[in-house]
Design an enzyme around this catalytic site. Structure first.
Site, PDB file in Angstrom:
ATOM      1  N   GLU A  37      -4.226   1.750   4.043  1.00 50.42           N
ATOM      2  CA  GLU A  37      -2.826   1.331   3.972  1.00 50.42           C
ATOM      3  C   GLU A  37      -2.069   2.483   3.320  1.00 50.42           C
ATOM      4  OE1 GLU A  37      -2.029  -2.214   1.692  1.00 50.42           O
ATOM      5  OE2 GLU A  37       0.128  -2.010   2.071  1.00 50.42           O
ATOM      6  N   ARG A 265     -17.892  -1.535  -2.935  1.00 48.24           N
ATOM      7  CA  ARG A 265     -16.968  -0.432  -3.189  1.00 48.24           C
ATOM      8  C   ARG A 265     -17.503   0.464  -4.302  1.00 48.24           C
ATOM      9  NH1 ARG A 265     -11.513  -0.925  -4.254  1.00 48.24           N
ATOM     10  NH2 ARG A 265     -11.392  -2.308  -2.505  1.00 48.24           N
ATOM     11  N   LYS A 275      -5.343   1.652  -6.296  1.00 51.73           N
ATOM     12  CA  LYS A 275      -4.101   2.389  -6.075  1.00 51.73           C
ATOM     13  C   LYS A 275      -2.982   1.881  -6.982  1.00 51.73           C
ATOM     14  CE  LYS A 275      -4.636   2.123  -1.558  1.00 51.73           C
ATOM     15  NZ  LYS A 275      -4.376   2.127  -0.110  1.00 51.73           N
TER      16      LYS A 275
HETATM   17  P1  ATP Z   1      -7.343   0.042  -3.631  1.00 50.80           P
HETATM   18  O1  ATP Z   1      -8.010  -1.257  -3.991  1.00 50.80           O
HETATM   19  O2  ATP Z   1      -7.873   1.233  -4.334  1.00 50.80           O
HETATM   20  O3  ATP Z   1      -5.869  -0.026  -3.644  1.00 50.80           O
HETATM   21  P2  ATP Z   1      -7.525  -0.567  -0.902  1.00 50.80           P
HETATM   22  O4  ATP Z   1      -8.784  -1.212  -0.486  1.00 50.80           O
HETATM   23  O5  ATP Z   1      -6.331  -1.400  -1.060  1.00 50.80           O
HETATM   24  O6  ATP Z   1      -7.805   0.312  -2.155  1.00 50.80           O
HETATM   25  P3  ATP Z   1      -7.004   0.621   1.597  1.00 50.80           P
HETATM   26  O7  ATP Z   1      -5.998   1.651   1.926  1.00 50.80           O
HETATM   27  O8  ATP Z   1      -6.797  -0.748   2.096  1.00 50.80           O
HETATM   28  O9  ATP Z   1      -7.139   0.616   0.043  1.00 50.80           O
HETATM   29  O10 ATP Z   1      -8.471   1.120   1.939  1.00 50.80           O
HETATM   30  C1  ATP Z   1      -8.848   1.779   3.118  1.00 50.80           C
HETATM   31  C2  ATP Z   1     -10.324   1.659   3.270  1.00 50.80           C
HETATM   32  O11 ATP Z   1     -10.993   2.245   2.156  1.00 50.80           O
HETATM   33  C3  ATP Z   1     -10.762   0.208   3.327  1.00 50.80           C
HETATM   34  O12 ATP Z   1     -11.662   0.063   4.381  1.00 50.80           O
HETATM   35  C4  ATP Z   1     -11.405  -0.033   2.002  1.00 50.80           C
HETATM   36  O13 ATP Z   1     -12.408  -0.976   2.122  1.00 50.80           O
HETATM   37  C5  ATP Z   1     -11.935   1.334   1.624  1.00 50.80           C
HETATM   38  N1  ATP Z   1     -11.995   1.490   0.166  1.00 50.80           N
HETATM   39  C6  ATP Z   1     -10.986   1.349  -0.713  1.00 50.80           C
HETATM   40  N2  ATP Z   1     -11.419   1.505  -1.981  1.00 50.80           N
HETATM   41  C7  ATP Z   1     -12.740   1.779  -1.894  1.00 50.80           C
HETATM   42  C8  ATP Z   1     -13.778   2.033  -2.862  1.00 50.80           C
HETATM   43  N3  ATP Z   1     -13.522   2.062  -4.171  1.00 50.80           N
HETATM   44  N4  ATP Z   1     -15.023   2.254  -2.408  1.00 50.80           N
HETATM   45  C9  ATP Z   1     -15.289   2.240  -1.085  1.00 50.80           C
HETATM   46  N5  ATP Z   1     -14.374   2.002  -0.132  1.00 50.80           N
HETATM   47  C10 ATP Z   1     -13.118   1.769  -0.519  1.00 50.80           C
HETATM   48 MG    MG Z   2      -5.842  -2.693   0.553  1.00 56.28          MG
END
Ligand code: ATP
Ligand code: MG
Length: 564
Positions: A37, A265, A275
């Site tokens: 995102e 994760r 984020k």
């Molecule tokens: P955050 O929780 O850090 O804001 P998010 O999951 O909201 O991260 P996205 O932009 O939705 O961020 O993530 C894009 C991809 O990266 C998704 O498939 C998510 O599962 C993966 N991802 C995000 N954070 C991690 C992490 N700490 N370890 C592994 N994969 C991750």
């Molecule tokens: Mg997300």
């Protein structure tokens, strides 16, 4: 795309994919995607997901898309889109011509919603967001049906079209799936599919004032792109039944649709990763920006001096598993040390200088001494470093009253200067007012020149140094962990992670001196400063003065730091 074949599995995801291939699912295709995102910069956790998704495509000879899940116009920006593209490329991955946006599908998603309404599987609900929450029930209590649940198809179609036309204020109505308010899975209790948001979208402008929810857009986007394996983090496990419900309701073929696989994760010690928290650090000015070298963002790690090779190696080593865990930051540091050990030029830099005058060295003499660039890699050759009467050594390499174990310089003691001679400290000069040591008067032994020393003399300590008249001033930025707390992700409600920020996470040294071979050092270049660690030239160097970031010290000092 060629048919894929099973591979020798190295994690549980490979086992699942192998199984699907053996059962001829998806016509034996393997197609993954990385779906960020665009609401912030990527971090090292995303790198895990990127390496996993692109890595699987490479391993099976399949494809991996980059898709922006841009369904939330109020939080998303072009700046983030651009940074994400740059970071994925920098990590060494290529999405070819498969750059997509969920917003590319807004029209199709709308048509699918109309189909759901027509099939009696979705309805417009006028409850307020608070009421929706109340009606949802809890983990232990079933929810209640919305009073709007039984609206006629005609009324729903009319209202949904008018939602799109902008007739209703934000928050006044939503489109919901009609599933089961008593489901044990809260995600199945008539989840919201569309909401009214009167905001300008970074790609579609003001074309839309209703936006699909992530949970609705995501499985459909995957299916439309022909994704075979939707790899995501564990928190989406409970959403999987909803995704399957949506694809079933829209008639996507069961044997030719994305299969979701969840993995744990990445969490790292002594930092934050979400984020939301990273954005807070930036917006409240606790760090200089998303690319501050203390940040666990890809851009921060890059600026700090991490290489794509080291990050990929790290992602390989941590592996993928089904249960959440906390990875020690020192593993990341180990990976960059491994990578730079054979690549980085060894040079001499004095971080906190102490003047040394060699009393028996001729006033105007300069010797250019041969120095190897990397003892691990002789092919990297040698360079010349200047030696002269006035030198600088590291303040901490001198002790006026040394302990027994101190093998560096002390009054009456001898050390070797790297690539040069053995010197002896004859006298300590102090500032008469402050008592501070400002200079050491030493003598050198001309018989002990490195490479030509037949004196047979042995000294225990070898120090790095620079020649005063040749050295170049530099600013050196030293880093400690961003957070004093080891595990910040399991934050409890009372403690704000901001309170746990390490006040010493950045230490700036403004009067460091580096050897003259670094005069033309370019942004991004990496060096080993002998005995001090690996350093990277910071972009601020463009402002006129050399600026170095310490990437990592030479030894694992982590244990010491985090126990302070
Ligand atoms: P955050 O929780 O850090 O804001 P998010 O999951 O909201 O991260 P996205 O932009 O939705 O961020 O993530 C894009 C991809 O990266 C998704 O498939 C998510 O599962 C993966 N991802 C995000 N954070 C991690 C992490 N700490 N370890 C592994 N994969 C991750
Ligand atoms: Mg997300």
């Amino acid at each position: 795309m060629a048919e894929a074949n099973p591979v020798t599995p190295t994690n549980f995801i490979h086992n699942i994919i192998n199984e699907d291939l053996e059962q001829n699912k998806n016509n034996k295709r393997v197609h993954t995607r990385f779906p960020p995102e665009p609401n912030g910069y990527l971090h090292i956790g995303h790198a895990k997901s990127i390496c996993l998704n692109f890595g699987i495509a490479q391993l099976y000879g399949g494809l991996c898309n980059l898709r922006f899940d841009d369904t939330n116009p109020t939080k998303e920006e072009v700046e983030y889109v651009e940074s994400i593209k740059e970071d994925v490329k920098w990590l060494g991955f290529d999405w070819g011509d498969r750059l997509f946006y969920a917003s590319d599908y807004f029209e199709q998603l709308y048509e699918f919603a109309i189909k759901l309404i027509k099939d009696g599987k979705a309805y417009v609900c006028d409850l307020s967001p608070e009421e929706i929450r109340e009606y949802r029930g809890t983990l232990t209590e079933p929810g209640k049906n919305s009073p709007y649940r039984d609206r006629s198809v005609e009324e729903n179609l009319d209202l949904f079209q008018r939602m799109r036309a902008g007739e209703f204020p934000e928050g006044s109505r939503v489109l919901r799936a009609k599933i089961d308010m008593a489901s044990p899975n809260l995600n199945m209790r008539d989840p919201v599919l569309y909401r009214i948001v009167k905001a300008t979208h970074h790609r579609t402008g003001d074309k839309w004032c209703i936006y699909p929810m992530y949970d609705y857009a995501h499985p459909i986007s995957d299916a439309l792109e022909g994704i075979t394996h939707s790899i995501c983090t564990l928190e989406f496990e409970d959403h999987r039944p909803l995704y399957d419900w949506i694809l079933d309701a829209l008639g996507f073929d069961v044997n030719n649709r994305p299969r979701q696989i969840e993995f744990a994760r990445l969490n790292l010690t002594n930092t934050v990763m979400s984020k939301r928290k990273l954005r807070r650090l930036v917006e409240e000015g606790h760090v200089a920006g998303w690319d501050d070298p203390r940040m666990p963002t890809i851009s921060g790690l890059r600026r700090r001096g991490y290489t794509p090779e080291a990050i990929r190696d790290f992602c390989e080593r941590i592996g993928v598993a089904k249960s959440n865990s906390l990875v020690d930051y020192s593993l990341l540091e180990h990976c960059i040390r491994q990578d730079l050990n054979t690549r980085a030029h060894r040079v001499m830099a004095v971080l906190r200088p102490l003047k040394v005058v060699l009393e028996n060295y001729p006033e105007d003499k300069v010797e250019w001494l041969e120095a190897e660039n990397n003892p691990e890699n002789p092919e990297m050759g040698t360079r010349k470093v200047p030696f002269s009467k006035v030198l600088y050594i590291e303040q901490e390499d001198f002790m006026e009253n040394p302990s027994k174990k101190f093998f560096r310089l002390a009054p009456g003691k001898e050390v070797r200067l790297k690539h040069a001679y053995i010197i002896k400290c004859e006298e300590v000069v102090k500032d008469p007012e402050t008592g501070e040591i400002i200079e050491l008067r030493c003598t050198y032994d001309p018989e002990t020149k490195s490479g030509a020393d037949n004196s047979g003399r042995k000294v225990k300590g070898t120090l790095h140094w620079v020649s005063a008249q040749h050295a170049i001033p530099a600013e050196v930025r030293l880093y400690e962990p961003l957070l004093l707390e080891e595990n910040q992700e399991e934050e409890n409600e009372e403690t704000d992670f901001i309170e746990k920020l390490n006040p010493n996470s950045l230490i700036t040294l403004t009067s460091s001196l580096v050897e003259p071979s670094l005069a033309e050092a370019k942004t991004g270049e990496k060096y080993q400063f002998l005995r001090q660690g690996y350093f990277c030239v910071d972009p601020d160097t463009a402002k006129g003065k050399l600026v170095f970031n310490r990437i990592v010290s030479l030894k694992d000092t982590w244990a010491k730091i985090s126990k302070k």
